[in-house]
Enzyme design. Structure first.
Site, PDB file in Angstrom:
ATOM      1  N   GLU A 175      -8.465 -17.650 -17.909  1.00 37.73           N
ATOM      2  CA  GLU A 175      -8.622 -16.299 -17.357  1.00 37.73           C
ATOM      3  C   GLU A 175      -7.288 -15.563 -17.308  1.00 37.73           C
ATOM      4  O   GLU A 175      -7.217 -14.373 -17.592  1.00 37.73           O
ATOM      5  CB  GLU A 175      -9.250 -16.364 -15.967  1.00 37.73           C
ATOM      6  CG  GLU A 175     -10.704 -16.840 -15.957  1.00 37.73           C
ATOM      7  CD  GLU A 175     -11.612 -15.951 -16.792  1.00 37.73           C
ATOM      8  OE1 GLU A 175     -11.356 -14.739 -16.862  1.00 37.73           O
ATOM      9  OE2 GLU A 175     -12.559 -16.482 -17.396  1.00 37.73           O
ATOM     10  N   CYS A 224     -21.691  -4.374 -28.046  1.00 39.71           N
ATOM     11  CA  CYS A 224     -21.373  -3.108 -27.371  1.00 39.71           C
ATOM     12  C   CYS A 224     -19.870  -2.857 -27.486  1.00 39.71           C
ATOM     13  O   CYS A 224     -19.151  -2.747 -26.500  1.00 39.71           O
ATOM     14  CB  CYS A 224     -21.808  -3.161 -25.909  1.00 39.71           C
ATOM     15  SG  CYS A 224     -21.864  -1.550 -25.089  1.00 39.71           S
ATOM     16  N   CYS A 279     -26.336  -0.885 -31.370  1.00 35.17           N
ATOM     17  CA  CYS A 279     -27.384  -0.783 -30.353  1.00 35.17           C
ATOM     18  C   CYS A 279     -28.682  -1.463 -30.792  1.00 35.17           C
ATOM     19  O   CYS A 279     -29.433  -1.984 -29.971  1.00 35.17           O
ATOM     20  CB  CYS A 279     -27.619   0.676 -29.998  1.00 35.17           C
ATOM     21  SG  CYS A 279     -26.182   1.462 -29.236  1.00 35.17           S
ATOM     22  N   CYS A 311     -28.881  -4.948 -29.583  1.00 34.19           N
ATOM     23  CA  CYS A 311     -28.516  -5.173 -28.174  1.00 34.19           C
ATOM     24  C   CYS A 311     -29.730  -5.570 -27.335  1.00 34.19           C
ATOM     25  O   CYS A 311     -30.741  -4.863 -27.321  1.00 34.19           O
ATOM     26  CB  CYS A 311     -27.879  -3.917 -27.583  1.00 34.19           C
ATOM     27  SG  CYS A 311     -27.375  -4.148 -25.857  1.00 34.19           S
ATOM     28  N   CYS A 316     -30.948   0.899 -21.467  1.00 38.19           N
ATOM     29  CA  CYS A 316     -29.636   1.535 -21.559  1.00 38.19           C
ATOM     30  C   CYS A 316     -29.759   3.056 -21.585  1.00 38.19           C
ATOM     31  O   CYS A 316     -30.291   3.631 -22.529  1.00 38.19           O
ATOM     32  CB  CYS A 316     -28.909   1.051 -22.811  1.00 38.19           C
ATOM     33  SG  CYS A 316     -27.243   1.729 -22.977  1.00 38.19           S
TER      34      CYS A 316
END
Length: 320
Positions: free
Chosen positions: A38, A185, A192, A195, A201
């Site tokens: 991270e 995205c 799209c 997706c 959305c």
DNA sequence: CATCCGTGGAC
DNA sequence: TGTCCAAGGAT
């Protein structure tokens, strides 16, 4: 939240089929390794971390305790080339604060240096299964589009993150959202049609509209004179204090050109908020400077920035 | 809330 | 070459 049950199912199915399950930090539950990933991945591409830093760093520092046992300089050296070196200093401080084991809750993790809210949530979720959403650049972009937000405050985005969150499968949800942002995205040409969230959305008719692009001020150019002082085979370096390249060793820099000296080359480098155009000079004297002298061979064990590595390369060419 | 903090790849 | 940007956080 029953409302997004179907979308969650589609997201999980998409992730099962297309997710990057081979990423090494997804194949471990070791809190230290998850934490390290991270921190390394903050503002840094997956490919960079994967190819150049993950393996070598873990070989040198396999545990949090091994980080704590090292000097800050040694940790910085292992971080060399990754940039944002404050991350490495916070990592070292965190290792010493934790005495071997990271705390297991997001609330405690967030108190540690270098761990903000999103990173705390990520570690708590991925290592300890705490059901909390993350808010990285990928999730932020998805949320902007999904809720058709031109611009939004952090507070509003956290609210949106909590709304779409799947608390029932937090690990897979958060990982899936990052992959979705990275693979579907995307900033420039979102797919799209591929997706799993498209039916819910609000921004899918014009995804490019969200988020509204931030005006980027032009970055200033700083002209600098970079001075190389030799003592035998050794070169004079200074250790940076403060936040910019803090703890890293550099050739001394000046605004004004030296009164005497021989110009041996030029270097230039773009940082996050300014650019340096440097003239490199070999000089015979350098007053008012806290220099330490190292041979080129000794420089290999010091943490140096990319610009100073470029200067060192010039100098070595001159010394042949 | 704005600014500072690196690097290298994609285009 | 210039521009954008990539798993943010500290101040």
């Amino acid at each position: 939240m029953k409302r997004y049950e179907t979308l969650h199912d589609r997201l999980h199915e998409w992730y099962r089929r297309h997710g990057r399950h081979d990423l090494p930090w997804r194949r471990t539950r070791d809190p230290y390794r998850i934490y390290l990933s991270e921190i390394m991945l903050q503002q840094t591409r997956v490919e960079t971390v994967l190819e150049r830093y993950w393996g070598p760093f873990l070989e040198r520092f396999p545990t949090l305790s091994s980080v704590a046992a090292a000097t800050e300089g040694e940790v910085l050296k292992a971080w060399e080339g990754l940039g944002y070196y404050n991350r490495a200093r916070y990592l070292h401080r965190t290792a010493r604060l934790c005495d071997g084991a990271l705390p297991r809750s997001a609330a405690e993790l967030e108190k540690l240096p270098g761990i903000g809210r999103s990173t705390a949530h990520a570690i708590a979720c991925f290592a300890f299964d705490e059901p909390l959403p993350i808010l990285d650049a990928n999730v932020r972009r998805i949320l902007h589009r999904f809720f058709a937000l031109d611009e939004a405050t952090p507070s509003r985005l956290w609210e949106a993150a909590g709304e779409l969150f799947d608390a029932g499968r937090p690990y897979d949800y958060n990982q899936a959202m990052m992959d979705l942002g990275a693979m579907v995205c995307t900033p420039k040409a979102p797919e799209c049609s591929a997706c799993p969230l498209r039916e819910g959305c609000a921004g899918r008719e014009d995804p490019q509209r969200y988020p509204r692009p931030r005006k980027r001020p032009g970055i200033p150019v700083r002209k600098r004179q970079i001075l190389v002082l030799r003592r035998g085979d050794a070169l004079g370096l200074v250790r940076n204090e403060g936040r910019f390249l803090g703890g890293m060793w550099s050739f001394p820099q000046r605004i004004e050109a030296p009164r005497s000296g021989r110009k041996i080359g030029k270097v230039r480098r773009t940082y996050s908020h300014f650019r340096i155009e440097g003239s490199v000079w070999e000089v015979k004297e350098l007053p008012d400077e806290k220099l330490r002298f190292f041979t080129p061979a000794e420089c290999e064990s010091l943490a140096m920035s990319a610009l100073d590595r470029d200067v060192l390369k010039l100098v070595k060419k001159e010394m042949q």
